[in-house]
Design a protein around this motif. Sequence first.
Motif, mmCIF file in Angstrom:
data_model
loop_
_atom_site.group_PDB
_atom_site.id
_atom_site.type_symbol
_atom_site.label_atom_id
_atom_site.label_comp_id
_atom_site.label_asym_id
_atom_site.label_seq_id
_atom_site.Cartn_x
_atom_site.Cartn_y
_atom_site.Cartn_z
ATOM 1 N N ALA A 219 0.929 -1.164 0.157
ATOM 2 C CA ALA A 219 0.180 0.012 0.273
ATOM 3 C C ALA A 219 1.035 1.301 0.154
ATOM 4 C CB ALA A 219 -0.993 -0.029 1.303
ATOM 5 N N SER A 220 0.428 2.298 -0.584
ATOM 6 C CA SER A 220 1.030 3.467 -0.743
ATOM 7 C C SER A 220 0.123 4.673 -0.607
ATOM 8 C CB SER A 220 1.832 3.663 -1.844
ATOM 9 O OG SER A 220 2.698 4.732 -1.877
ATOM 10 N N PRO A 221 0.088 5.671 0.306
ATOM 11 C CA PRO A 221 -0.821 6.689 0.449
ATOM 12 C C PRO A 221 -0.390 7.872 -0.782
ATOM 13 C CG PRO A 221 0.279 6.205 2.681
ATOM 14 C CD PRO A 221 1.021 5.660 1.682
ATOM 15 N N GLY A 222 -1.311 8.299 -1.294
ATOM 16 C CA GLY A 222 -1.149 9.488 -2.105
ATOM 17 C C GLY A 222 -1.773 10.995 -1.909
ATOM 18 N N ASP A 223 -1.691 11.702 -2.595
ATOM 19 C CA ASP A 223 -2.275 13.235 -2.447
ATOM 20 C C ASP A 223 -3.769 13.012 -2.243
ATOM 21 O OD1 ASP A 223 0.333 14.122 -2.280
ATOM 22 O OD2 ASP A 223 0.387 14.546 -4.384
ATOM 23 N N SER A 224 -4.288 14.215 -1.680
ATOM 24 C CA SER A 224 -5.902 14.320 -1.510
ATOM 25 C C SER A 224 -6.652 13.254 -1.023
ATOM 26 C CB SER A 224 -6.348 14.831 -2.735
ATOM 27 O OG SER A 224 -5.581 15.879 -3.422
ATOM 28 N N GLY A 225 -5.916 12.497 -0.077
ATOM 29 C CA GLY A 225 -6.737 11.387 0.600
ATOM 30 C C GLY A 225 -6.983 10.161 -0.338
ATOM 31 N N THR A 226 -5.988 9.792 -1.127
ATOM 32 C CA THR A 226 -5.971 8.683 -1.946
ATOM 33 C C THR A 226 -5.035 7.565 -1.433
ATOM 34 O OG1 THR A 226 -6.347 10.037 -4.043
ATOM 35 C CG2 THR A 226 -5.530 7.823 -4.316
ATOM 36 N N LEU A 227 -5.309 6.427 -1.506
ATOM 37 C CA LEU A 227 -4.459 5.464 -0.904
ATOM 38 C C LEU A 227 -4.422 4.136 -1.909
ATOM 39 C CD1 LEU A 227 -3.150 3.758 1.120
ATOM 40 C CD2 LEU A 227 -5.101 2.718 1.855
#
Length: 344
Positions: A219-227
């Motif tokens: 898993a990798s978190p992204g910007d603007s609340g995206t996972l």
Amino acid sequence: MSIIAGSYERFIWGFKLKPTKHDSDTQTLTLSPLFSYPSHISSITTVACSGPAAASGGSDDTIHLYDLPSASSLGSLLDHNHTASITALSFYTPSSLSFPRNLISAAADGSVAIFDTDPFVLLKSFRPHKKAVNDLAIHPSGKLALAVYRDECFAMLNLVRGKRSFCCRLGHEASLVKFDPSGERFFMVVNSKVGVHQSEDAKLLLELDNGSHKRILCASPGDSGTLFTAGEDRAITAWDTNSGKLAYSIQDAHPARIKGVVTLTRNDSEGASEDPYLVASASSDGIIRVWDMRMAAKENAKPLAETNTKSRLTCLAGSALKSMRRPQIGNQKAQKLEEGPNSA
């Protein structure tokens, strides 16, 4: 942008993501090999990357460091006090810097080590729990970390004092834990589900479940609340963690299970919006691909870049940060890595 991957065959792979001549019908990026060599004496279990610095940990109980711009090996960290396989590595890089400030490592004996990175020296080693660490995540403040363990425990670690602040039993084993970029929430992966928790009190806000019983392996978190999540279903899934809904996904992104996924975004103002959708993935059959997730809506989304390491990949890390500084271990001199015969 740099990408590194580790394999069962002891090889560490380093790549530079470079642009190629634009053509709407072909790939617009290429993965140029930096190095490929057997850095460990047994399988590589975890890798981390931030700016010019990269690290790998293996089942041989060792941690190796690399200088990516010069494709150099910095040697191994010997004073970490781990006596079992390295299970998690994470760099702490303040948002205002392009060079990591600390490296945190965790092992199967429950031990955790904190290193300074300028140069790499051990600051503190402690054992907050007796069982194996599955994963570890550093809060954006750098003051605390979360750890999940093989015996179904969850702990908060005080990185300033080098001690455990809190520990509880979850009732199920979590394999992954990640903070979102703001640090206000964190994510815990249990088999095929992801729990979204509030950082302040660990309250469960919502649960992400795509209905599949296949395990999430990365898993990798992204910007603007995206996972972004991936795993045994061979798909890359983007979740909107604000609503709990599936935002979009790339089905059959790889022909084999996906062992690593990483968002390739910058945290500096110059490139913050330049490459916000680039995601790299690696599968157990040795293939590394880079995607523009805006293409996920298309039926036959094609990767922007691809390479085949022809090895059984176990982990993946990447960084879009640029830095003029070079990592070092004390007074040790870096040794140039020659590209191996298996370089892609």
